[in-house]
Design a protein around this motif. Structure first.
Motif, PDB file in Angstrom:
ATOM      1  N   ALA A  50       3.287  -4.834  -2.791  1.00 46.82           N
ATOM      2  CA  ALA A  50       1.980  -5.686  -2.687  1.00 46.82           C
ATOM      3  C   ALA A  50       0.906  -4.537  -2.466  1.00 46.82           C
ATOM      4  CB  ALA A  50       2.112  -6.261  -1.211  1.00 46.82           C
ATOM      5  N   ALA A  51      -0.243  -4.978  -2.828  1.00 52.16           N
ATOM      6  CA  ALA A  51      -1.408  -4.253  -2.721  1.00 52.16           C
ATOM      7  C   ALA A  51      -1.739  -2.934  -3.764  1.00 52.16           C
ATOM      8  CB  ALA A  51      -1.870  -3.860  -1.203  1.00 52.16           C
ATOM      9  N   PRO A  52      -1.435  -3.062  -4.935  1.00 56.17           N
ATOM     10  CA  PRO A  52      -1.370  -1.947  -5.943  1.00 56.17           C
ATOM     11  C   PRO A  52      -2.582  -1.367  -5.977  1.00 56.17           C
ATOM     12  CG  PRO A  52      -1.612  -3.936  -7.108  1.00 56.17           C
ATOM     13  CD  PRO A  52      -1.251  -4.456  -5.762  1.00 56.17           C
ATOM     14  N   ASN A  54     -12.291   3.883   1.077  1.00 52.09           N
ATOM     15  CA  ASN A  54     -11.386   3.416   1.941  1.00 52.09           C
ATOM     16  C   ASN A  54     -10.084   3.380   1.286  1.00 52.09           C
ATOM     17  OD1 ASN A  54     -13.113   3.769   3.962  1.00 52.09           O
ATOM     18  ND2 ASN A  54     -13.095   1.578   4.638  1.00 52.09           N
ATOM     19  N   TYR A  55      -8.887   3.592   1.843  1.00 51.17           N
ATOM     20  CA  TYR A  55      -7.612   3.249   1.237  1.00 51.17           C
ATOM     21  C   TYR A  55      -6.757   2.789   2.399  1.00 51.17           C
ATOM     22  CZ  TYR A  55      -3.069   3.542  -1.030  1.00 51.17           C
ATOM     23  OH  TYR A  55      -1.844   3.137  -1.458  1.00 51.17           O
ATOM     24  N   CYS A  56      -6.119   1.699   2.024  1.00 50.63           N
ATOM     25  CA  CYS A  56      -5.327   0.943   3.017  1.00 50.63           C
ATOM     26  C   CYS A  56      -6.106   0.631   4.482  1.00 50.63           C
ATOM     27  CB  CYS A  56      -3.962   1.862   3.152  1.00 50.63           C
ATOM     28  SG  CYS A  56      -2.985   0.968   4.124  1.00 50.63           S
ATOM     29  N   TYR A  57      -7.115   0.411   4.145  1.00 46.75           N
ATOM     30  CA  TYR A  57      -8.352  -0.314   5.215  1.00 46.75           C
ATOM     31  C   TYR A  57      -8.550   0.857   6.179  1.00 46.75           C
ATOM     32  CZ  TYR A  57      -4.921  -3.783   4.023  1.00 46.75           C
ATOM     33  OH  TYR A  57      -3.919  -4.650   3.171  1.00 46.75           O
ATOM     34  N   ASN A  93       0.870  -1.229   0.159  1.00 52.01           N
ATOM     35  CA  ASN A  93      -0.032   0.013  -0.024  1.00 52.01           C
ATOM     36  C   ASN A  93       0.881   1.296   0.010  1.00 52.01           C
ATOM     37  OD1 ASN A  93      -3.044  -0.809   0.216  1.00 52.01           O
ATOM     38  ND2 ASN A  93      -2.090  -2.026   1.706  1.00 52.01           N
ATOM     39  N   ARG A  94       2.165   1.227  -0.268  1.00 53.48           N
ATOM     40  CA  ARG A  94       3.058   2.182  -0.179  1.00 53.48           C
ATOM     41  C   ARG A  94       3.888   2.671  -1.281  1.00 53.48           C
ATOM     42  NH1 ARG A  94       1.958  -0.038   4.650  1.00 53.48           N
ATOM     43  NH2 ARG A  94       1.886   1.410   6.712  1.00 53.48           N
TER      44      ARG A  94
END
Length: 309
Positions: A206-208, A223-226, A180-181
């Motif tokens: 990970a998590a693109p 939501n972004y990154c939970y 997520n970064r």
């Protein structure tokens, strides 16, 4: 699909890695048959890299389903790479060296392998850096298992960038995962990427999709990154979505290729929990995106970053 060398490991991997965090978890359609079929489909396609963890899939079911798929296919195919991670027992803080050894033993049994190609220290933020690197701790155990030949290569996979930088400075790791970064929304992993490149460490992203916003758009997935995204992020992503729609490009294709087009990213982990997701991800990875789209989207991506760490 051109494969890439995974840093100094010498392993050759596809630019997209099959993520399995929800593989084998209830309820349907993520049960056993669907999970096994997903891995079988991945082995038939262009992706040769699978990422799992000791705790994924409701306490190990992800590894069990991957192991079942491998057994049904006659074993690990030549050139296929399965990476897993060590974890404490769910609900505990036991990240001792003994727990790491048990975690590796469990993974070997579930996957049906006698050696693990790549094992990550997973979410090291669950303990302090001092605990992680202490005598008798998880890093010492991983290094010992690597030296014994039980593990081929070591990686670290976590969230906080500063902590991952500390672990890379130990010199023990060949691969690092950040989640997520490094996306169209947030590029706070840049210092980690630069450090990894200087050390010859492979960077895996990970998590693109940021948890769904960069697939469905901010009006459907705010939501972004939970966590709820800021109004500024929502507005930026809304503009990206409009640009993509004007050129008949899925926002998800731009989000995925933002990562895969960067030569510093060895592979990008995308979660896949049913066979159709494999084919869908292939299409997104190969979607023809005009340069005009990138010329408008990239400045929006660089306009700000989330405060995640």
């Amino acid at each position: 699909m051109e494969y890439r060398t995974l840093g100094r490991t010498g392993l050759s991997v596809s630019p997209v890695c099959v993520g399995t965090s929800s593989l084998g978890s209830p309820p349907p359609p993520y049960g056993t048959d669907t999970a096994v079929a997903t891995i079988r489909r991945a082995m038939e396609g262009p992706f040769n890299f699978v990422d799992t963890s000791n705790e994924y899939g409701n306490g190990g079911n992800s590894e069990r389903r991957i192991g079942q798929a491998l057994a049904e296919s006659g074993g690990l195919p030549e050139g296929f790479v399965v990476a897993t991670k060590v974890d404490p027992i769910v609900g505990t803080r036991d990240y001792s060296g003994d727990r790491v050894r048990r975690s590796v033993e469990e993974s070997l049994e579930r996957l049906g392998l006698d050696r693990l190609q790549l094992v990550y220290l997973h979410d090291p933020e669950k303990i302090t850096f001092e605990e992680g690197t202490a005598a008798g701790g998880p890093l010492e155990a991983l290094v010992d298992l690597r030296d014994q030949g039980v593990i081929g290569h070591l990686g670290v996979a976590g969230g906080p960038i500063d902590l991952e930088l500390k672990y890379l400075a130990t010199g023990a790791f060949d691969v690092v995962i950040s989640h997520n970064r490094f996306t169209l929304v947030d590029q706070t992993a840049e210092p980690l990427i630069r450090d990894a490149m200087e050390r010859g460490v492979a960077f895996v992203n990970a998590a693109p999709f940021g948890g769904g916003m960069l697939v469905k758009g901010p009006d459907v997935a705010p939501n972004y990154c939970y966590r709820p995204a800021s109004p500024a992020i929502i507005e930026r992503v809304r503009k990206m979505q409009q640009i993509c729609e004007a050129h008949n490009v899925p926002l998800a294709a731009a989000a995925l290729q933002f990562s895969t087009r960067d030569p510093r990213v060895s592979s990008t982990i995308v979660g896949m929990s049913e066979p159709g997701r494999v084919d869908q991800t292939v299409r997104l990875a190969e979607w023809d995106i005009p340069e005009d789209v990138w010329s408008q989207v990239l400045p929006l991506a660089a306009a700000g970053t989330g405060q995640l760490d």
